[in-house]
Design a protein around this motif. Structure first.
Motif, PDB file in Angstrom:
ATOM      1  N   GLN A  37     -12.988   0.676   9.474  1.00  0.00           N
ATOM      2  CA  GLN A  37     -13.688   0.564   8.556  1.00  0.00           C
ATOM      3  C   GLN A  37     -12.934  -0.023   7.344  1.00  0.00           C
ATOM      4  N   SER A  38     -11.338  -0.153   7.491  1.00  0.00           N
ATOM      5  CA  SER A  38     -10.631  -0.272   6.272  1.00  0.00           C
ATOM      6  C   SER A  38     -10.932  -1.733   5.935  1.00  0.00           C
ATOM      7  N   ALA A  39     -10.827  -2.106   4.560  1.00  0.00           N
ATOM      8  CA  ALA A  39     -10.902  -3.442   4.158  1.00  0.00           C
ATOM      9  C   ALA A  39      -9.442  -3.982   3.831  1.00  0.00           C
ATOM     10  N   GLY A  40      -8.593  -3.230   3.604  1.00  0.00           N
ATOM     11  CA  GLY A  40      -7.094  -3.752   3.412  1.00  0.00           C
ATOM     12  C   GLY A  40      -6.320  -3.404   4.525  1.00  0.00           C
ATOM     13  N   MET A  41      -5.281  -4.481   4.700  1.00  0.00           N
ATOM     14  CA  MET A  41      -4.381  -4.192   5.800  1.00  0.00           C
ATOM     15  C   MET A  41      -3.187  -4.024   5.180  1.00  0.00           C
ATOM     16  N   GLN A  63      -1.681  -3.548  -0.092  1.00  0.00           N
ATOM     17  CA  GLN A  63      -2.589  -4.191   0.997  1.00  0.00           C
ATOM     18  C   GLN A  63      -2.942  -5.416   0.886  1.00  0.00           C
ATOM     19  N   MET A  64      -3.596  -6.095   2.131  1.00  0.00           N
ATOM     20  CA  MET A  64      -4.116  -7.308   1.702  1.00  0.00           C
ATOM     21  C   MET A  64      -5.352  -7.281   2.260  1.00  0.00           C
ATOM     22  N   VAL A  65      -6.273  -7.979   1.425  1.00  0.00           N
ATOM     23  CA  VAL A  65      -7.742  -8.009   1.689  1.00  0.00           C
ATOM     24  C   VAL A  65      -8.041  -9.478   1.844  1.00  0.00           C
ATOM     25  N   ILE A  66      -8.788  -9.785   2.975  1.00  0.00           N
ATOM     26  CA  ILE A  66      -9.197 -11.247   3.037  1.00  0.00           C
ATOM     27  C   ILE A  66     -10.843 -11.440   2.601  1.00  0.00           C
ATOM     28  N   LEU A 112       2.583  -7.150  13.052  1.00  0.00           N
ATOM     29  CA  LEU A 112       1.581  -7.897  12.006  1.00  0.00           C
ATOM     30  C   LEU A 112       0.826  -7.022  10.955  1.00  0.00           C
ATOM     31  N   PRO A 113       0.484  -7.485  10.045  1.00  0.00           N
ATOM     32  CA  PRO A 113      -0.329  -6.538   9.161  1.00  0.00           C
ATOM     33  C   PRO A 113      -1.642  -6.100  10.115  1.00  0.00           C
ATOM     34  N   ALA A 114      -2.102  -4.949   9.784  1.00  0.00           N
ATOM     35  CA  ALA A 114      -3.189  -4.254  10.657  1.00  0.00           C
ATOM     36  C   ALA A 114      -4.077  -3.501   9.853  1.00  0.00           C
ATOM     37  N   TYR A 115      -5.155  -3.320  10.164  1.00  0.00           N
ATOM     38  CA  TYR A 115      -5.987  -2.117   9.545  1.00  0.00           C
ATOM     39  C   TYR A 115      -5.854  -0.803  10.083  1.00  0.00           C
TER      40      TYR A 115
END
Length: 144
Positions: free
Chosen positions: A20-24, A111-114, A13-16
């Motif tokens: 402190q990462s903003a994107g996965m 990267q994916m940012v929510i 699964l996507p993960a940080y």
């Protein structure tokens, strides 16, 4: 916040990467490698399906390493995945370099940012309130 996800790929699964990462990191889900020729763009599947809560979106953004090292970036960036979308997440990659680039299964492609958002209601007026800047455009403030 808990978010529902279906993972039809065989990748994690996507993960940080850090606390402190903003994107996965999002990975390509491919049955065979995909070649991107110079200036070519392709939709790359991820095998991921998500259900975000109301008031949230997923933003798809380029990976800086792919951009600087290989000229690979995303079109339509940041791409928005709306809370009511239930299809597979696809990523539009483009090769801005002069060399072909091969995308392999499982490769980290973006990267994916929510992020939360608000919808607005328009109020039609004849005049906008005044500010110090006013209608000054690009470079108007003289600040670097």
């Amino acid at each position: 916040m808990k978010v529902q996800i279906i993972n039809k790929s065989h990748h994690p699964l996507p993960a940080y990467a850090t606390t402190q990462s903003a994107g996965m990191d999002i990975r390509a889900n491919l049955s065979e490698p995909v070649e991107l020729k110079p200036l070519e763009r392709k939709l790359i599947p991820t095998g991921l399906y998500i259900a975000l809560p109301d008031g949230y979106e997923a933003q798809m953004r380029p990976r800086s390493g792919l951009a600087i090292k290989h000229g690979i970036t995303l079109l339509n960036t940041p791409g928005t995945i709306d809370a009511d979308y239930r299809g597979e997440i696809g990523v539009i990659l483009v090769n801005l370099s002069n060399e072909p680039f091969v995308i392999n299964d499982g490769e980290r492609i973006c990267q994916m940012v929510i992020a939360s958002y608000q919808q607005v209601e328009w109020e039609a007026v004849e005049v906008l309130d005044d500010t110090e800047r006013g209608a000054g455009g690009f470079g108007h403030t003289g600040k670097n």
